[in-house]
Scaffold this motif. Sequence first.
Motif, PDB file in Angstrom:
ATOM      1  N   THR A 150       0.735  -1.146  -0.260  1.00 44.95           N
ATOM      2  CA  THR A 150      -0.170  -0.111  -0.678  1.00 44.95           C
ATOM      3  C   THR A 150       1.144   1.664  -0.218  1.00 44.95           C
ATOM      4  O   THR A 150       2.193   1.139   0.319  1.00 44.95           O
ATOM      5  CB  THR A 150      -0.548   0.239   1.267  1.00 44.95           C
ATOM      6  N   ARG A 151       0.068   2.455  -0.466  1.00 44.64           N
ATOM      7  CA  ARG A 151       1.071   3.551  -0.046  1.00 44.64           C
ATOM      8  C   ARG A 151       1.127   4.025   1.428  1.00 44.64           C
ATOM      9  O   ARG A 151       1.752   5.156   1.517  1.00 44.64           O
ATOM     10  CB  ARG A 151       0.487   4.763  -1.482  1.00 44.64           C
ATOM     11  N   LEU A 152       0.395   3.419   2.070  1.00 42.71           N
ATOM     12  CA  LEU A 152       0.829   3.584   2.955  1.00 42.71           C
ATOM     13  C   LEU A 152       1.634   3.738   4.360  1.00 42.71           C
ATOM     14  O   LEU A 152       2.491   4.760   4.668  1.00 42.71           O
ATOM     15  CB  LEU A 152      -0.572   3.137   4.298  1.00 42.71           C
ATOM     16  N   TRP A 153       2.793   3.085   3.736  1.00 41.89           N
ATOM     17  CA  TRP A 153       3.946   3.041   4.130  1.00 41.89           C
ATOM     18  C   TRP A 153       5.338   3.823   3.811  1.00 41.89           C
ATOM     19  O   TRP A 153       5.760   4.080   4.858  1.00 41.89           O
ATOM     20  CB  TRP A 153       4.477   1.449   3.614  1.00 41.89           C
ATOM     21  N   TRP A 154       5.186   3.767   2.443  1.00 41.06           N
ATOM     22  CA  TRP A 154       5.707   5.321   2.190  1.00 41.06           C
ATOM     23  C   TRP A 154       5.674   6.344   3.558  1.00 41.06           C
ATOM     24  O   TRP A 154       6.299   7.381   3.115  1.00 41.06           O
ATOM     25  CB  TRP A 154       6.591   4.851   1.342  1.00 41.06           C
ATOM     26  N   GLY A 155       4.470   6.715   2.821  1.00 43.31           N
ATOM     27  CA  GLY A 155       4.283   7.916   3.378  1.00 43.31           C
ATOM     28  C   GLY A 155       4.080   7.885   4.949  1.00 43.31           C
ATOM     29  O   GLY A 155       4.807   9.017   5.694  1.00 43.31           O
ATOM     30  N   MET A 156       4.263   7.233   5.509  1.00 45.32           N
ATOM     31  CA  MET A 156       4.708   7.556   6.931  1.00 45.32           C
ATOM     32  C   MET A 156       5.807   7.212   7.083  1.00 45.32           C
ATOM     33  O   MET A 156       6.489   8.433   8.360  1.00 45.32           O
ATOM     34  CB  MET A 156       4.059   5.938   7.690  1.00 45.32           C
ATOM     35  N   ALA A 157       6.675   6.408   6.746  1.00 46.28           N
ATOM     36  CA  ALA A 157       7.846   6.783   6.599  1.00 46.28           C
ATOM     37  C   ALA A 157       8.664   8.001   6.118  1.00 46.28           C
ATOM     38  O   ALA A 157       9.517   7.833   7.197  1.00 46.28           O
ATOM     39  CB  ALA A 157       8.777   5.844   5.381  1.00 46.28           C
ATOM     40  N   ILE A 158       8.174   9.140   5.452  1.00 40.87           N
ATOM     41  CA  ILE A 158       8.281  10.448   5.053  1.00 40.87           C
ATOM     42  C   ILE A 158       7.911  11.148   6.543  1.00 40.87           C
ATOM     43  O   ILE A 158       8.810  11.763   7.228  1.00 40.87           O
ATOM     44  CB  ILE A 158       8.181  10.662   3.913  1.00 40.87           C
ATOM     45  N   GLY A 159       6.736  10.638   6.736  1.00 45.84           N
ATOM     46  CA  GLY A 159       6.589  11.242   8.432  1.00 45.84           C
ATOM     47  C   GLY A 159       7.103  11.158   8.882  1.00 45.84           C
ATOM     48  O   GLY A 159       7.768  12.226   9.630  1.00 45.84           O
ATOM     49  N   ILE A 160       7.818  10.326   9.940  1.00 41.86           N
ATOM     50  CA  ILE A 160       8.646  10.311  10.965  1.00 41.86           C
ATOM     51  C   ILE A 160       9.751   9.947  10.867  1.00 41.86           C
ATOM     52  O   ILE A 160      10.760  10.731  11.452  1.00 41.86           O
ATOM     53  CB  ILE A 160       8.222   8.328  11.217  1.00 41.86           C
ATOM     54  N   PHE A 161      10.682  10.540   8.985  1.00 46.47           N
ATOM     55  CA  PHE A 161      11.980  10.484   9.308  1.00 46.47           C
ATOM     56  C   PHE A 161      12.105  12.175   9.256  1.00 46.47           C
ATOM     57  O   PHE A 161      12.806  13.146   9.966  1.00 46.47           O
ATOM     58  CB  PHE A 161      12.551  10.411   7.840  1.00 46.47           C
ATOM     59  N   VAL A 162      10.681  12.527   8.919  1.00 50.92           N
ATOM     60  CA  VAL A 162      11.196  14.315   9.016  1.00 50.92           C
ATOM     61  C   VAL A 162      10.875  14.808   9.982  1.00 50.92           C
ATOM     62  O   VAL A 162      11.121  16.268  10.609  1.00 50.92           O
ATOM     63  CB  VAL A 162       9.763  15.053   7.707  1.00 50.92           C
ATOM     64  N   ALA A 163      10.133  14.403  10.864  1.00 50.24           N
ATOM     65  CA  ALA A 163       8.938  14.623  12.293  1.00 50.24           C
ATOM     66  C   ALA A 163      10.492  14.929  13.549  1.00 50.24           C
ATOM     67  O   ALA A 163      10.757  15.434  14.027  1.00 50.24           O
ATOM     68  CB  ALA A 163       8.467  13.776  12.867  1.00 50.24           C
ATOM     69  N   ALA A 164      11.289  12.900  13.263  1.00 49.59           N
ATOM     70  CA  ALA A 164      12.211  13.559  13.538  1.00 49.59           C
ATOM     71  C   ALA A 164      13.254  13.913  13.811  1.00 49.59           C
ATOM     72  O   ALA A 164      14.061  14.908  14.246  1.00 49.59           O
ATOM     73  CB  ALA A 164      12.574  11.495  13.444  1.00 49.59           C
TER      74      ALA A 164
END
Length: 268
Positions: free
Chosen positions: A15-29
């Motif tokens: 699904t597209r969810l995984w890379w959206g979550m990955a970008i979000g968590i990387f940028v937030a961190a």
Amino acid sequence: MINAVKSELRKFFTTRLWWGMAIGIFVAAALFAALFALSYTSEGMGGAGGPGGMEGGEVQIANSVYTSGLGIGYLLLLTIGVMQIGSEYRHKTITGTFLSTPRRVQAIGAKIIALLVLGAVYGLISLVGSVAVGAPILAMNDFSPFPDIEVLRSLALALLALGLWALIGFGVGVLIPNQVAALLVGIGFAWIVEPLLGFGLSFWEFGREHLVKYFPSQATNAMVDTVTMAGPNAPENLSWWAAALVLLAWAAVLAGLGALRATRQDVA
């Protein structure tokens, strides 16, 4: 079991969810690491180089910088945990899951293992972002990026914490069959209700000393040994190993109740 775990991971990563979550968590961190590193290394900001009202040594400062995005991270893993099971009930695919893996205990166990793997994956993404940004800022301000091996322990515990939050989400997703309601309740409690409740209880001596430190978010922060609040109303923190056991207990109870319900209830 291995095939069932692979199937659960395939469901998520297709699904597209995984890379959206990955970008979000990387940028937030990365953003939180930069903000916290600049705050703790600025002069005149309070004890131990940190903001006023905070206390901690170099190890706690490094831990705080590298795990500063953990609050966003565990909310995202909580969401993933809810959706990993909630979407199955919402879209009626749980029947196919149980038909392909007739032993429900095995099917639910595969979901739990997959969530732990996802917690580790997203934890690594978060830590890469925070260390890549936070370490150079600490070094440029004459702070040791890795003052002690305890920092590495905290980074490893951060991975465990995210996996456990995914299991908490899984339990919430099963116990509250409506996916939207489960997301609202889970995120609302972790993000709004628990911090406000903890703040209110901090003014009550019994609550400050015996209740607040057992909240899952408080236990998460204690696990990674971050800079803590100073002052008479500051809640006491558990030791890192006790905090890990507390968060593990939260995950075990909620995931266990969810697994028990999922293996016994009828599905359409």
